[in-house]
Design an enzyme around this catalytic site. Sequence first.
Site, PDB file in Angstrom:
ATOM      1  N   ASP A  71     -32.507   9.251  22.149  1.00 32.19           N
ATOM      2  CA  ASP A  71     -32.630   7.932  22.799  1.00 32.19           C
ATOM      3  C   ASP A  71     -33.567   7.949  23.747  1.00 32.19           C
ATOM      4  O   ASP A  71     -33.735   6.741  24.371  1.00 32.19           O
ATOM      5  CB  ASP A  71     -31.156   7.497  23.497  1.00 32.19           C
ATOM      6  CG  ASP A  71     -30.174   7.189  22.481  1.00 32.19           C
ATOM      7  OD1 ASP A  71     -30.567   6.430  21.520  1.00 32.19           O
ATOM      8  OD2 ASP A  71     -29.100   7.007  22.702  1.00 32.19           O
ATOM      9  N   ARG A  96     -27.573  11.985  26.943  1.00 29.20           N
ATOM     10  CA  ARG A  96     -28.778  11.611  27.246  1.00 29.20           C
ATOM     11  C   ARG A  96     -29.137  11.923  28.664  1.00 29.20           C
ATOM     12  O   ARG A  96     -30.152  11.910  29.309  1.00 29.20           O
ATOM     13  CB  ARG A  96     -28.812  10.082  27.502  1.00 29.20           C
ATOM     14  CG  ARG A  96     -28.445   9.159  26.205  1.00 29.20           C
ATOM     15  CD  ARG A  96     -28.834   7.831  26.287  1.00 29.20           C
ATOM     16  NE  ARG A  96     -30.280   7.385  26.319  1.00 29.20           N
ATOM     17  CZ  ARG A  96     -30.632   6.412  26.801  1.00 29.20           C
ATOM     18  NH1 ARG A  96     -29.805   5.227  27.181  1.00 29.20           N
ATOM     19  NH2 ARG A  96     -32.146   6.081  26.971  1.00 29.20           N
ATOM     20  N   ARG A 145     -21.720   1.205  31.843  1.00 31.84           N
ATOM     21  CA  ARG A 145     -22.533   2.493  32.320  1.00 31.84           C
ATOM     22  C   ARG A 145     -22.764   2.723  33.522  1.00 31.84           C
ATOM     23  O   ARG A 145     -22.343   3.929  34.149  1.00 31.84           O
ATOM     24  CB  ARG A 145     -24.055   2.025  31.301  1.00 31.84           C
ATOM     25  CG  ARG A 145     -24.045   2.097  30.072  1.00 31.84           C
ATOM     26  CD  ARG A 145     -23.513   3.299  29.304  1.00 31.84           C
ATOM     27  NE  ARG A 145     -23.631   3.151  27.731  1.00 31.84           N
ATOM     28  CZ  ARG A 145     -24.527   3.490  26.921  1.00 31.84           C
ATOM     29  NH1 ARG A 145     -25.589   3.956  27.501  1.00 31.84           N
ATOM     30  NH2 ARG A 145     -24.334   3.375  25.630  1.00 31.84           N
ATOM     31  N   HIS A 174     -25.621  -2.979  28.863  1.00 32.21           N
ATOM     32  CA  HIS A 174     -26.548  -2.932  29.789  1.00 32.21           C
ATOM     33  C   HIS A 174     -26.752  -4.385  30.038  1.00 32.21           C
ATOM     34  O   HIS A 174     -26.771  -5.003  29.576  1.00 32.21           O
ATOM     35  CB  HIS A 174     -27.677  -2.128  29.168  1.00 32.21           C
ATOM     36  CG  HIS A 174     -27.332  -0.509  29.390  1.00 32.21           C
ATOM     37  ND1 HIS A 174     -28.166  -0.090  28.321  1.00 32.21           N
ATOM     38  CD2 HIS A 174     -27.192   0.248  30.186  1.00 32.21           C
ATOM     39  CE1 HIS A 174     -28.060   1.313  28.552  1.00 32.21           C
ATOM     40  NE2 HIS A 174     -27.489   1.758  29.566  1.00 32.21           N
ATOM     41  N   CYS A 268     -35.444  -2.382  26.537  1.00 32.95           N
ATOM     42  CA  CYS A 268     -34.902  -1.023  26.679  1.00 32.95           C
ATOM     43  C   CYS A 268     -36.166   0.169  26.589  1.00 32.95           C
ATOM     44  O   CYS A 268     -36.173   1.263  27.024  1.00 32.95           O
ATOM     45  CB  CYS A 268     -33.923  -0.928  25.491  1.00 32.95           C
ATOM     46  SG  CYS A 268     -32.407  -1.926  25.513  1.00 32.95           S
TER      47      CYS A 268
HETATM   48  N1  ARG Z   1     -28.744   4.299  22.144  1.00 36.60           N
HETATM   49  C1  ARG Z   1     -29.072   3.897  23.710  1.00 36.60           C
HETATM   50  C2  ARG Z   1     -27.609   3.984  24.741  1.00 36.60           C
HETATM   51  O1  ARG Z   1     -26.707   3.547  23.892  1.00 36.60           O
HETATM   52  C3  ARG Z   1     -29.640   2.476  23.720  1.00 36.60           C
HETATM   53  C4  ARG Z   1     -30.197   2.213  25.077  1.00 36.60           C
HETATM   54  C5  ARG Z   1     -30.632   0.845  25.256  1.00 36.60           C
HETATM   55  N2  ARG Z   1     -31.642   0.910  26.502  1.00 36.60           N
HETATM   56  C6  ARG Z   1     -31.313  -0.221  27.247  1.00 36.60           C
HETATM   57  N3  ARG Z   1     -31.954  -0.421  28.377  1.00 36.60           N
HETATM   58  N4  ARG Z   1     -30.453  -1.339  27.127  1.00 36.60           N
HETATM   59  O2  ARG Z   1     -27.772   4.638  25.571  1.00 36.60           O
END
Ligand code: ARG
Length: 275
Positions: A71, A96, A145, A174, A268
Amino acid sequence: MSQTERLPRNRTYLMCPPEHFTVEYAINPWMDTTVPVDAALAVKQWDLLRTTLVDLGHTVHVLAPVAGLPDMVYAANGAFSVDGTVYGARFRYPQRADEAAAHRDFYETSQWSYQAAEHVNEGEGDFAYLPEAHGGLILAGYGFRTDSKAHAEAQEMLGRPVVSLRLVDPAFYHLDTALAALDDHNVTYYPDAFSVSSQRVLAQLFPDAVLADRADAEAFGLNLVSDGRHVVLNTEATAMAEKVRAAGYHPVPVELTELKRGGGSVKCAVAELRP
Ligand code: ARG
């Protein structure tokens, strides 16, 4: 109706190529581990995004991708910088977590003042900055998140007021999937991605906002990068492109189908560095 001319401002960005991009775990509703990703196509599309930004006159730094961090292409999540200070990320999911150190190394070797975070936050994924709104305002999302405690931490480290906004729809996990800065003082957003109270806060702060609908948000049309005039957004977000055009901006579509499989698009993939 005559409209003020939308003027671009030169930006500095950080991106990371999707050389190791896969969807091997699912941490947001867009990720489907059963559908294979075309990494070569992802790199090609990513490179077109990078050259689009360069051709618009912006500086793009490239972060070296790390094997085992699929990612990492979503570079926006690595940190959030304002006035030369970098508030580091601390990722929600262990898959991550190691990305934060790669971003930290980048900033520390390029003389930024890097502040490590105590609280979980995913950088520009959940933070946006509007230098000319109310004297310089940080918008911050929470609910999926970023921990809301990180909002106070960011305010302490960056010395700018932080407005906390609660995200309520898991598809828009996000802030940058539901809201974007169009220029130094105005935003576009999808109201229903936010709690009713947060919608009131946004309406109060941004009476002239460009409002998006669910289809725009689902097409990742809010996951855009704007320099104040050129609004770079993915090709699927056609209705969104017309909305920003009607508001006097210039849409610049880029094809980014592969990155959508990981639950992200233009914004992103692009972190803005604010000296
Ligand atoms: N697969 C990543 C996650 O779920 C995607 C992140 C997308 N990034 C963003 N800035 N919205 O963390």
